[in-house]
Design an enzyme around this catalytic site. Structure first.
Site, PDB file in Angstrom:
ATOM      1  N   ARG A   1       0.838  -1.192   0.000  1.00 20.59           N
ATOM      2  CA  ARG A   1       0.000   0.000   0.000  1.00 20.59           C
ATOM      3  C   ARG A   1       0.879   1.250   0.000  1.00 20.59           C
ATOM      4  NH1 ARG A   1      -2.263  -3.693   3.602  1.00 20.59           N
ATOM      5  NH2 ARG A   1      -4.418  -4.319   3.115  1.00 20.59           N
TER       6      ARG A   1
ATOM      7  N   TYR B   1     -10.728  -9.825  -7.419  1.00 22.05           N
ATOM      8  CA  TYR B   1      -9.871  -9.673  -8.604  1.00 22.05           C
ATOM      9  C   TYR B   1     -10.162 -10.734  -9.659  1.00 22.05           C
ATOM     10  CZ  TYR B   1      -7.403  -6.530  -5.492  1.00 22.05           C
ATOM     11  OH  TYR B   1      -7.091  -5.503  -4.626  1.00 22.05           O
TER      12      TYR B   1
ATOM     13  N   HIS C   1      -4.450  -9.905   2.945  1.00 24.03           N
ATOM     14  CA  HIS C   1      -5.887  -9.953   3.205  1.00 24.03           C
ATOM     15  C   HIS C   1      -6.199 -10.997   4.270  1.00 24.03           C
ATOM     16  CE1 HIS C   1      -6.929  -8.266  -1.061  1.00 24.03           C
ATOM     17  NE2 HIS C   1      -6.603  -7.316  -0.204  1.00 24.03           N
TER      18      HIS C   1
ATOM     19  N   ARG D   1      -1.638  -1.501  -6.753  1.00 20.52           N
ATOM     20  CA  ARG D   1      -1.823  -2.688  -5.908  1.00 20.52           C
ATOM     21  C   ARG D   1      -2.892  -3.608  -6.515  1.00 20.52           C
ATOM     22  NH1 ARG D   1      -1.596  -4.752  -0.535  1.00 20.52           N
ATOM     23  NH2 ARG D   1      -3.605  -5.392   0.316  1.00 20.52           N
TER      24      ARG D   1
ATOM     25  N   HIS E   1      -2.997   3.374  -5.308  1.00 26.75           N
ATOM     26  CA  HIS E   1      -3.607   2.109  -4.880  1.00 26.75           C
ATOM     27  C   HIS E   1      -4.008   1.250  -6.075  1.00 26.75           C
ATOM     28  CE1 HIS E   1      -4.924  -0.187  -1.430  1.00 26.75           C
ATOM     29  NE2 HIS E   1      -6.037  -0.492  -2.045  1.00 26.75           N
TER      30      HIS E   1
ATOM     31  N   LYS F   1      -2.035  -3.082   7.488  1.00 25.77           N
ATOM     32  CA  LYS F   1      -3.442  -2.948   7.845  1.00 25.77           C
ATOM     33  C   LYS F   1      -3.857  -4.114   8.734  1.00 25.77           C
ATOM     34  CE  LYS F   1      -7.887  -1.874   5.705  1.00 25.77           C
ATOM     35  NZ  LYS F   1      -8.613  -1.682   4.418  1.00 25.77           N
TER      36      LYS F   1
END
Length: 330
Positions: free
Chosen positions: A146, A312, A303, A280, A277, A171
Site C-alpha cells: 500500500r 480480482y 488480506h 496494488r 492504490h 493494515k
C-alpha cells in the site's frame, strides 16, 4: 467550545477531546485514525451546538449521520468512519453501553470493482515517471504494498539477498512478507547509498534520531539513530513530530507521490481514475492472470479473508463473466 469531560465519579477531568486522544493512543491507533476520530467528534459536538455527549443519544447520532449523507454528500465509507468515531467516544471514553448504540445503522457500502490497469498501461505510466517517484511506483506495482506501507519502509525491511520486503504493522496491525522485484534492486541500492550519506550527515549534526513504535526507543536507546531503522524514503528536511514535538527526519509525505502518479497518468494518456492504490489492484490481477494461486496472492496482499482477494477474479473475466457477445458471432 469543547465541553469538559466528567468522569462517572463526579470529578472533573481533562477536556473531552484530550481524553479521546489519550484513549486512542493507549489502544495504539494510528496517528491518522486519531486525527480523523478527533475531527469527527469535534464536528458532532459542533453540529449539536456543543451539547455534552451524555445528554444525547441515538436520535442525535442519526441526525448527524443523516446530515453528512444528505447535506455533506459524503460516501458510505466516510459516513461509517464517522459512526465508528462516535461509537468509540461513547463506549471507550464515556463508558456508555446502551442498547441504542447497536441500533444505529451503518450505511450500506456499494460494491465496486477496483480500477485495474493493463500491463501496457502500467508500462506507459512508469515510463512517464522519473527519479525517486519512478522507483516508488515500481515498488507499489512490483510488490503490491500500500501507499503508506511504502512510505513507512525502513532500511532493515528490505532484504536484497532473499529478494524480500518485510511490511511491518500493515493494515490490521499485521506483518507480512512480499517479494522484491529484481528489476528494482539496482536503483533501490543506489538510492540507499545516497540515503546513507544523508544519515551520516544527520549523525554528525546530532539529528539522526527517528521515530520508533511501541516504546522500542526506550527498550533500545541507541536504535533510533541506527542506519537499519531509518526510513527508506525520508523527508528532505527536519519536521516536527505531531505527537512528541521532536524535530527530526520523518518519512516522505505520501501526497508527493500521489501528485506524481496523477502527472504520470495524464502524461500517459490513461483515462482511468488511477491512483497509487490502483497499482496494488493491478499487481493482484496480473498475478492471478499469470496463473498464481489465489491463496498465494492473498498472503502477498495481507488480506485476512480470501473473499477480499476474490474480487480480482471478477476483473479477470473478459467482458461480462467471460461470455462472448452474440453480436460478434454475426
Amino acid at each position: 467550545m469543547v465541553p469538559e469531560y466528567t468522569h462517572p465519579n463526579g470529578l472533573m477531568a481533562p477536556r473531552l477531546l484530550d481524553v479521546v486522544r489519550e484513549k486512542l493512543r493507549v489502544r495504539h491507533y494510528s496517528l491518522r485514525t486519531e486525527q480523523q476520530y478527533i475531527n469527527w467528534v469535534r464536528r458532532f459536538l459542533r453540529f449539536h451546538h456543543h451539547r455534552h455527549p451524555r445528554e444525547m443519544g441515538a436520535a442525535e447520532v442519526t441526525a448527524f449521520l443523516t446530515h453528512l449523507a444528505v447535506d455533506g454528500g459524503v460516501s458510505a465509507s466516510t459516513q461509517n468512519q464517522a459512526l465508528s468515531a462516535l461509537l468509540f467516544l461513547y463506549r471507550q471514553v464515556l463508558d456508555v453501553s446502551l442498547p441504542w448504540l447497536d441500533e444505529v445503522v451503518r450505511a450500506k457500502q456499494p460494491k465496486h470493482l477496483p480500477v485495474v490497469l493493463t500491463r501496457r498501461e502500467v508500462a506507459e505510466l512508469l515510463a512517464q515517471a522519473d527519479g525517486l517517484y519512478a522507483l516508488q511506483l515500481q515498488l507499489l506495482y512490483g510488490t503490491g504494498i500500500r501507499l503508506m506501507e511504502c512510505m513507512r519502509l525502513r532500511v532493515n525491511d528490505v532484504d536484497f539477498e532473499r529478494l524480500e520486503v518485510l511490511v511491518r504493522d500493515g493494515k490490521g496491525a499485521k506483518d507480512r512478507v512480499t517479494m522484491l522485484p529484481q528489476s528494482v534492486v539496482e536503483p533501490l541500492q543506489a538510492h540507499l547509498l545516497r540515503r546513507r550519506s544523508i544519515h551520516e550527515a544527520d549523525l554528525a549534526a546530532g539529528m539522526a534520531d527517528v521515530f520508533l513504535p511501541d516504546a522500542l526507543a526506550i527498550k533500545y536507546p541507541n536504535a533510533a539513530k541506527e542506519w537499519g531503522w531509518q526510513y527508506v524514503f525520508a523527508t528532505t528536511g527536519y519536521v516536527q513530530d505531531p505527537r512528541s514535538g521532536a524535530v527530526r527526519r520523518h518519512h516522505q509525505d505520501e501526497k508527493l507521490l500521489q501528485r506524481a502518479m496523477k502527472r504520470a497518468v495524464n502524461a500517459a494518456g490513461i483515462a482511468k481514475p488511477a491512483t497509487p492504490h490502483t497499482l496494488r489492484h493491478s499487481f493482484a490481477t496480473h498475478l492471478l492472470a499469470a496463473g498464481y494461486d489465489i491463496r498465494t496472492v492473498q498472503a502477498l496482499l495481507g488480506h485476512a479473508d480470501v473473499a477480499t482477494t476474490m474480487i480480482y477474479t471478477q476483473v479477470l473475466n473478459k467482458g461480462g463473466r467471460g461470455v462472448t457477445s452474440p453480436l460478434d458471432g454475426l
